[in-house]
Design an enzyme around this catalytic site. Sequence first.
Site, PDB file in Angstrom:
ATOM      1  N   ARG A 293       1.018  -0.859  -0.036  1.00  0.00           N
ATOM      2  CA  ARG A 293       0.465   0.041   0.533  1.00  0.00           C
ATOM      3  C   ARG A 293       0.582   1.311   0.473  1.00  0.00           C
ATOM      4  O   ARG A 293       2.168   1.097   0.138  1.00  0.00           O
ATOM      5  CB  ARG A 293      -0.511   0.279   1.410  1.00  0.00           C
ATOM      6  CG  ARG A 293      -2.168  -0.716   1.487  1.00  0.00           C
ATOM      7  CD  ARG A 293      -3.525  -0.793   0.297  1.00  0.00           C
ATOM      8  NE  ARG A 293      -4.228  -1.455   0.286  1.00  0.00           N
ATOM      9  CZ  ARG A 293      -4.254  -2.562  -1.001  1.00  0.00           C
ATOM     10  NH1 ARG A 293      -3.751  -2.478  -1.741  1.00  0.00           N
ATOM     11  NH2 ARG A 293      -5.703  -2.641  -0.665  1.00  0.00           N
TER      12      ARG A 293
ATOM     13  N   HIS B  33      -1.662   0.700  -9.726  1.00  0.00           N
ATOM     14  CA  HIS B  33      -1.662  -0.105  -9.086  1.00  0.00           C
ATOM     15  C   HIS B  33      -2.487  -1.212 -10.392  1.00  0.00           C
ATOM     16  O   HIS B  33      -3.697  -2.012  -9.924  1.00  0.00           O
ATOM     17  CB  HIS B  33      -2.887   0.336  -7.995  1.00  0.00           C
ATOM     18  CG  HIS B  33      -3.621  -0.589  -7.051  1.00  0.00           C
ATOM     19  ND1 HIS B  33      -4.273   0.217  -5.579  1.00  0.00           N
ATOM     20  CD2 HIS B  33      -3.574  -1.389  -6.578  1.00  0.00           C
ATOM     21  CE1 HIS B  33      -3.966  -0.765  -4.800  1.00  0.00           C
ATOM     22  NE2 HIS B  33      -3.844  -1.729  -5.422  1.00  0.00           N
TER      23      HIS B  33
HETATM   24  P1  NDP Z   1      -2.293 -11.127   3.964  1.00  0.00           P
HETATM   25  O1  NDP Z   1      -3.034 -11.076   5.705  1.00  0.00           O
HETATM   26  O2  NDP Z   1      -2.167 -13.022   3.890  1.00  0.00           O
HETATM   27  O3  NDP Z   1      -0.560 -11.727   4.684  1.00  0.00           O
HETATM   28  C1  NDP Z   1       0.083 -10.728   5.509  1.00  0.00           C
HETATM   29  C2  NDP Z   1       1.708 -10.906   6.053  1.00  0.00           C
HETATM   30  O4  NDP Z   1       1.817  -9.979   6.328  1.00  0.00           O
HETATM   31  C3  NDP Z   1       2.214 -11.855   7.125  1.00  0.00           C
HETATM   32  O5  NDP Z   1       2.948 -12.813   6.912  1.00  0.00           O
HETATM   33  C4  NDP Z   1       2.202 -11.180   7.953  1.00  0.00           C
HETATM   34  O6  NDP Z   1       2.668 -11.653   9.390  1.00  0.00           O
HETATM   35  C5  NDP Z   1       2.747  -9.335   7.348  1.00  0.00           C
HETATM   36  N1  NDP Z   1       3.114  -8.800   8.416  1.00  0.00           N
HETATM   37  C6  NDP Z   1       1.085  -8.195   8.729  1.00  0.00           C
HETATM   38  N2  NDP Z   1       1.469  -7.214  10.021  1.00  0.00           N
HETATM   39  C7  NDP Z   1       3.248  -7.247  10.135  1.00  0.00           C
HETATM   40  C8  NDP Z   1       3.699  -6.720  11.234  1.00  0.00           C
HETATM   41  N3  NDP Z   1       3.471  -5.619  11.552  1.00  0.00           N
HETATM   42  N4  NDP Z   1       5.285  -6.337  11.222  1.00  0.00           N
HETATM   43  C9  NDP Z   1       5.964  -8.196   9.972  1.00  0.00           C
HETATM   44  N5  NDP Z   1       4.745  -8.438   9.409  1.00  0.00           N
HETATM   45  C10 NDP Z   1       3.729  -8.492   9.127  1.00  0.00           C
HETATM   46  O7  NDP Z   1      -2.447 -10.600   2.933  1.00  0.00           O
HETATM   47  P2  NDP Z   1      -1.771 -11.451   1.471  1.00  0.00           P
HETATM   48  O8  NDP Z   1      -0.569 -11.999   1.617  1.00  0.00           O
HETATM   49  O9  NDP Z   1      -3.128 -11.128   0.845  1.00  0.00           O
HETATM   50  O10 NDP Z   1      -1.656  -9.442   1.235  1.00  0.00           O
HETATM   51  C11 NDP Z   1      -0.947  -8.119   1.654  1.00  0.00           C
HETATM   52  C12 NDP Z   1      -1.707  -7.705   0.855  1.00  0.00           C
HETATM   53  O11 NDP Z   1      -0.885  -6.669  -0.333  1.00  0.00           O
HETATM   54  C13 NDP Z   1      -2.580  -6.286   1.150  1.00  0.00           C
HETATM   55  O12 NDP Z   1      -2.946  -6.520   2.769  1.00  0.00           O
HETATM   56  C14 NDP Z   1      -3.293  -5.953  -0.129  1.00  0.00           C
HETATM   57  O13 NDP Z   1      -2.395  -4.207   0.795  1.00  0.00           O
HETATM   58  C15 NDP Z   1      -1.829  -5.706  -0.942  1.00  0.00           C
HETATM   59  N6  NDP Z   1      -2.038  -6.514  -2.480  1.00  0.00           N
HETATM   60  C16 NDP Z   1      -1.842  -6.034  -3.155  1.00  0.00           C
HETATM   61  C17 NDP Z   1      -2.269  -5.741  -4.290  1.00  0.00           C
HETATM   62  C18 NDP Z   1      -2.049  -4.650  -5.795  1.00  0.00           C
HETATM   63  O14 NDP Z   1      -2.535  -4.835  -6.428  1.00  0.00           O
HETATM   64  N7  NDP Z   1      -0.545  -4.173  -5.394  1.00  0.00           N
HETATM   65  C19 NDP Z   1      -3.186  -7.157  -4.199  1.00  0.00           C
HETATM   66  C20 NDP Z   1      -3.537  -7.801  -3.457  1.00  0.00           C
HETATM   67  C21 NDP Z   1      -2.657  -7.290  -2.045  1.00  0.00           C
HETATM   68  P3  NDP Z   1       2.056 -12.904   9.465  1.00  0.00           P
HETATM   69  O15 NDP Z   1       2.360 -14.180   8.997  1.00  0.00           O
HETATM   70  O16 NDP Z   1       3.290 -13.225  11.170  1.00  0.00           O
HETATM   71  O17 NDP Z   1       0.538 -12.965  10.279  1.00  0.00           O
END
Ligand code: NDP
Length: 315
Positions: free
Chosen positions: A230, A278
């Site tokens: 983001r 995006h």
């Molecule tokens: P998930 O919820 O499956 O994964 C999120 C990951 O981020 C997890 O591994 C989580 O850790 C980690 N995480 C969250 N908070 C923290 C933190 N404070 N410190 C360290 N690690 C953290 O999400 P997705 O993989 O499905 O998607 C991720 C993001 O990608 C979405 O939220 C969206 O913003 C973005 N996105 C962008 C798109 C684009 O076209 N540009 C399309 C789709 C998504 P843990 O495993 O420990 O929970």
Amino acid sequence: MNLLLAGSFDDAERARWHEVLAAALPQHRLLLSVDGVSRADIEVAIVANPPAGALRELPGLRLIQSLWAGVDRLLGDPTIPPEVPIARMVDPALAVAMAETALWAVLSLHRGFFVYQQRQRQALWQQHAQRRADEVGITLLGFGAMGQACAQALLCGGYAVTAWTRGAGAPVSAVPGVQRINGHEALWRRLADSDIVINLLPLTADTSGLLDATFFGAMPRHGAIVNLGRGGHVVEADLLQRLDQGLLRHAVLDVFPIEPLPREHPYWRHERITVLPHAAALTDPRSAAQVVAANVLALAEGRIPAHLINRARGY
Ligand code: NDP
């Protein structure tokens, strides 16, 4: 069940979503507005950045199903009923698209193809040194549905991949071959050896502004970042300063705090920045409708829908 489709769509998008969702959910009634139906009878809201207040006063609501993977904007709407579970979009087709983008960005940075693109404009015939993929350190911020798919693709490409998470999610066995780290100390240490950092974090109170001067300062001068998460993850002024001073090599940016990226924004014309609109991974209505249908079926059968977010942690 009555299902309400609410989103910031243009007419063509709304019609497309209505068509594929209605086809995937033939035994349910898909509404485009609350007019002509009792609000208490709406049980599921299928949403894509719905206008603020769109889900207000729906006392029968049992599930909010997002069509987008990121739910930061949804959670930022104080009118979203706090007690209703929210499911985000987890679609293998979305993850495949994200992995393609990550692989393209990494290959382009590793082999210097963005530089060759610029040299072509100058009619400049000049080769640069070539490194092996296993000599390129990749750090993934986030190792969820998106991060894991990207890791698979990068490992197949021969890259050395490290993933940074909170440590709460994917088991250590997920995607063998990826080094896993947690915590800020481990991240700062790892950044020094990161040729390319790919951001795939959700935008939360903890991750907002993470990619700032301190973060970039921990990376090597030849380092590059790929922001697919983001826009709010990056402190723009800090990134521009590092790039302008030659303390960071390149940034591939897909997401921005204001979208569409304003025409006058310096990112557009910066020679060390590659801008995408995006488009790293677009939700494909065909496969996403099947994901929605599976969750509506779960609800109808009294099972817990998949991919519910934890509101307290913000993802
Ligand atoms: P998930 O919820 O499956 O994964 C999120 C990951 O981020 C997890 O591994 C989580 O850790 C980690 N995480 C969250 N908070 C923290 C933190 N404070 N410190 C360290 N690690 C953290 O999400 P997705 O993989 O499905 O998607 C991720 C993001 O990608 C979405 O939220 C969206 O913003 C973005 N996105 C962008 C798109 C684009 O076209 N540009 C399309 C789709 C998504 P843990 O495993 O420990 O929970």
